[in-house]
Design a protein around this motif. Sequence first.
Motif, PDB file in Angstrom:
ATOM      1  N   HIS A  87       0.925  -1.194   0.011  1.00  0.00           N
ATOM      2  CA  HIS A  87      -0.050  -0.125   0.060  1.00  0.00           C
ATOM      3  C   HIS A  87       0.913   1.212  -0.134  1.00  0.00           C
ATOM      4  N   THR A  88       0.406   2.237  -0.519  1.00  0.00           N
ATOM      5  CA  THR A  88       1.221   3.556  -0.399  1.00  0.00           C
ATOM      6  C   THR A  88       1.347   4.043   0.866  1.00  0.00           C
ATOM      7  N   ILE A  90       0.633   7.041   1.799  1.00  0.00           N
ATOM      8  CA  ILE A  90      -0.297   7.896   2.085  1.00  0.00           C
ATOM      9  C   ILE A  90      -1.557   7.031   2.874  1.00  0.00           C
ATOM     10  N   GLY A  91      -1.587   5.844   1.990  1.00  0.00           N
ATOM     11  CA  GLY A  91      -2.945   5.058   2.544  1.00  0.00           C
ATOM     12  C   GLY A  91      -2.462   4.590   4.052  1.00  0.00           C
ATOM     13  N   ARG A 125     -12.253   7.447   5.634  1.00  0.00           N
ATOM     14  CA  ARG A 125     -12.047   7.378   4.257  1.00  0.00           C
ATOM     15  C   ARG A 125     -11.106   8.523   3.681  1.00  0.00           C
ATOM     16  N   ARG A 126     -10.419   8.435   2.676  1.00  0.00           N
ATOM     17  CA  ARG A 126      -9.756   9.463   2.446  1.00  0.00           C
ATOM     18  C   ARG A 126     -10.349  10.576   1.430  1.00  0.00           C
ATOM     19  N   PHE A 129      -5.637  14.260  -0.400  1.00  0.00           N
ATOM     20  CA  PHE A 129      -4.195  14.054  -0.047  1.00  0.00           C
ATOM     21  C   PHE A 129      -3.357  14.971  -0.814  1.00  0.00           C
ATOM     22  N   MET A 131       0.986  15.577  -1.387  1.00  0.00           N
ATOM     23  CA  MET A 131       2.430  15.324  -1.258  1.00  0.00           C
ATOM     24  C   MET A 131       3.188  16.647  -1.490  1.00  0.00           C
ATOM     25  N   ARG A 133       6.020  19.149  -3.271  1.00  0.00           N
ATOM     26  CA  ARG A 133       6.505  18.937  -4.754  1.00  0.00           C
ATOM     27  C   ARG A 133       8.009  18.411  -4.546  1.00  0.00           C
ATOM     28  N   TYR A 259      -3.514  -3.029   7.652  1.00  0.00           N
ATOM     29  CA  TYR A 259      -4.048  -3.536   6.209  1.00  0.00           C
ATOM     30  C   TYR A 259      -3.814  -5.041   6.261  1.00  0.00           C
TER      31      TYR A 259
ATOM     32  N   ASN B 357       0.136  19.304 -13.631  1.00  0.00           N
ATOM     33  CA  ASN B 357       0.640  20.427 -13.483  1.00  0.00           C
ATOM     34  C   ASN B 357       1.997  20.852 -14.249  1.00  0.00           C
ATOM     35  N   ARG B 359       5.159  22.053 -15.327  1.00  0.00           N
ATOM     36  CA  ARG B 359       6.086  23.292 -14.985  1.00  0.00           C
ATOM     37  C   ARG B 359       6.204  24.275 -16.017  1.00  0.00           C
ATOM     38  N   GLN B 373      -9.943  22.445  -6.647  1.00  0.00           N
ATOM     39  CA  GLN B 373     -10.669  22.520  -5.295  1.00  0.00           C
ATOM     40  C   GLN B 373     -12.145  22.873  -5.551  1.00  0.00           C
ATOM     41  N   VAL B 384      -6.413  14.368  -7.930  1.00  0.00           N
ATOM     42  CA  VAL B 384      -5.075  14.442  -7.916  1.00  0.00           C
ATOM     43  C   VAL B 384      -4.197  15.304  -8.786  1.00  0.00           C
ATOM     44  N   ILE B 385      -3.176  15.911  -7.961  1.00  0.00           N
ATOM     45  CA  ILE B 385      -2.289  16.978  -8.968  1.00  0.00           C
ATOM     46  C   ILE B 385      -0.999  16.127  -9.202  1.00  0.00           C
ATOM     47  N   ASP B 387       2.833  16.676 -10.556  1.00  0.00           N
ATOM     48  CA  ASP B 387       3.764  17.527 -11.011  1.00  0.00           C
ATOM     49  C   ASP B 387       4.437  17.080 -12.107  1.00  0.00           C
ATOM     50  N   ASN B 404       1.753   9.107  -5.930  1.00  0.00           N
ATOM     51  CA  ASN B 404       0.656   9.880  -5.890  1.00  0.00           C
ATOM     52  C   ASN B 404      -0.686   9.106  -6.690  1.00  0.00           C
ATOM     53  N   ALA B 407      -1.767   6.004  -4.887  1.00  0.00           N
ATOM     54  CA  ALA B 407      -2.487   6.550  -3.428  1.00  0.00           C
ATOM     55  C   ALA B 407      -3.894   7.223  -3.983  1.00  0.00           C
ATOM     56  N   PHE B 408      -3.740   7.645  -5.214  1.00  0.00           N
ATOM     57  CA  PHE B 408      -5.060   8.320  -5.622  1.00  0.00           C
ATOM     58  C   PHE B 408      -6.197   6.943  -6.001  1.00  0.00           C
ATOM     59  N   GLU B 410      -6.246   4.012  -4.483  1.00  0.00           N
ATOM     60  CA  GLU B 410      -6.453   3.659  -3.125  1.00  0.00           C
ATOM     61  C   GLU B 410      -7.658   4.272  -2.782  1.00  0.00           C
ATOM     62  N   GLN B 411      -7.531   5.418  -2.835  1.00  0.00           N
ATOM     63  CA  GLN B 411      -8.498   6.402  -2.593  1.00  0.00           C
ATOM     64  C   GLN B 411      -9.860   6.073  -3.320  1.00  0.00           C
ATOM     65  N   GLU B 414     -11.476   2.895  -1.773  1.00  0.00           N
ATOM     66  CA  GLU B 414     -12.153   3.024  -0.644  1.00  0.00           C
ATOM     67  C   GLU B 414     -13.466   3.791  -0.861  1.00  0.00           C
TER      68      GLU B 414
END
Lengths: 269, 416
Positions: A87-88, A90-91, A125-126, A129, A131, A133, A259, B357, B359, B373, B384-385, B387, B404, B407-408, B410-411, B414
Amino acid sequence: MSKTYSIEKAVYAGVDVGASHTKVALIDTAGHLRGHGVRKSGVNFSATAEMCLADALQMADCTADQVAHTVSTGYGRHNVTFASGTHTEIGCHAKGSYFYFPEAITVIDIGGQDNKIIKLDSNGRRISFKMNRKCAAGTGAFLEEMATRLDIPLSDMDGLARKSTETVNIGSYCTVFSATEVLEYIRHGKKVQDIIKGLFVSVIRRVLEMDSLTEKVVMTGGVVAHNPYLIDLSEEQIGRRVWTPPFPQLAGAIGAALYAKATQTSDNE
Amino acid sequence: MAHETKQILRRLKSAKDLSRFMADYYYELNEAAISGKRKIAWCTSVGPAELLRGLGYLIYFPETHAAMLGATRMATDLIPTANAMGYSPEICSYLTADIGAFVKGITPLSAAYKGITSVPKPDVLVYNTNQCRDVLDWFNWYGDKFNVPVVGIESYRSVGEITDFHIDSIASQIENLVAPLEELAGCKLDMDAFKQAVALSRECSDLWAQCLATASAKPAPLTFFDGTTLMGPAVVGRGTLKAVEMYRLLLDELEERVNAGEGALVGEEKYRLYWDGMPVWGRLGMHSKMFAELNANVIASTYCSSWIFSALDPSDPFKSMARAYTELFIVRNDAYKERYIQDKLDVFGCDGILYHNARTCPNNTNCLYGMPQRLFRKTGIPFVIMDGDLNDLRCLSDEQTKTNVEAFIEQLEEMK
């Protein structure tokens, strides 16, 4: 595939191979932390993960056979050969934090190389998120670099910052430019403890620039674990209480272990 | 033991036709440049191509060449050359890569098409600032280098409601190009050929729009990453019959897939995503694979839809071109852009939106002023953004991108 052992004796492992440190958390079926291990990640992620697991097993007085499932996370998550899933981070930081604060929270994780702000709803639940740069400003790597510049051990930073009587302002976005600012303060005779406090405030500001904060704020990661003064300074900056789980550096590993435990549950269903 | 590579994406048969189309296009330009039998105009991607065809010009698009520099991963080595000449690393990396390549005497055309050694020399450069201001600097540099004229259209930006004033202004600017372009071409504008080019451009646009629309099917028969290369004819071939024929073939194949219930992903299409902004040309393959492995399909984009010109009308070529060039997403204000993306999320049934995004391309980046947003508050669709950059690989971290995106997903999982 789950292993064949008594479910009561089973433990679940979470392995967080971060850019700086590798962390292993072992939890039992009730979700209690039974053992843990932390080592520098080094250059052989797989071997370090195994050593951390051995440390954790020893602390938990368990054998490797008792580990029902292992989930890995962090930059080196794909290098953990004994993990059955990934899992990441973040999770995992989200899950690890929600375990201790089961309500709507905003998680701030300050790691060795990156920062995250993760927002969770009341069900864990997310929602979103972010991160940082591609830059080390505001991370553990930033503080490591500055400790080197100031020629002090990293472990002394927290104690020194607490002695500060005047905060100096470190304004740059950039770690390298920040180092130049630090050198400038040294030239002007500023005290080391004041510079360090300025660096701590800079870390917090860089993180707060990433996203707005809503709900209860929970901080995790190795940087706050080793520099708890950052929590106090964060509260000053934010103007409200900042919470931390019992082992902030292990939040990701605990999330990964949770997890792993969830995998076991779904296996048995 | 032979290593077995798991197939995760279905190739389109039309991709071969596309390769042939692009080869024919560049060989024709190369031959004209060598023989001098046809005049060559360099044109920005949404410049007045139809008018140039009516005047008999062959058209070369530096932006497409720059994208090739990105896709072949040559760009990152060439950009520093332009940086050292005074072009900042913060400006358009199409411009810096392309000028860097020219200065070094390098082109990806040489490797792709045997016998082509350089880009075709221009007789004129024709711009439209509807993309950005950078194209003007870019074209002026070449105008100076080749000692040829640079002419073009100064477009309005951040346009909300399109008024007669906008249309009349742009239309008159296009009309004002006729005299200098006639003089350089050595012939008068053939109105029939011009109108025919507008008609073909419209047909090409309609077919391309239909191709993209097939992605509303579940599972979607193509991915954004397919689209970024399949849009080649819509960019370089608009106003020609060949481009129209290419898209008829493609549309047939995509409709076949839809009717067969066959998606672009071999595995299950669990997540449908919208991509806003430019692709990362040097990472097309990697990104395509990354999403497919996560059972995610990027099915629609702002970018690939940039070559849809539904306003084109051969009965009123100047004004309809003016409208088509002003209706574009990139030319519009944020209120329009928000409504546009919201509509696409709905039409294509997207679960999430990914903002690139980029550059060096703020004009094609829509996550800089709070739009993600605002759209999230309106739609509840997560975003999700990422870069990165279109061409300059120094601006991205593959590991961070991967985390990124994973994780997105995964989100999204969920939330299911």
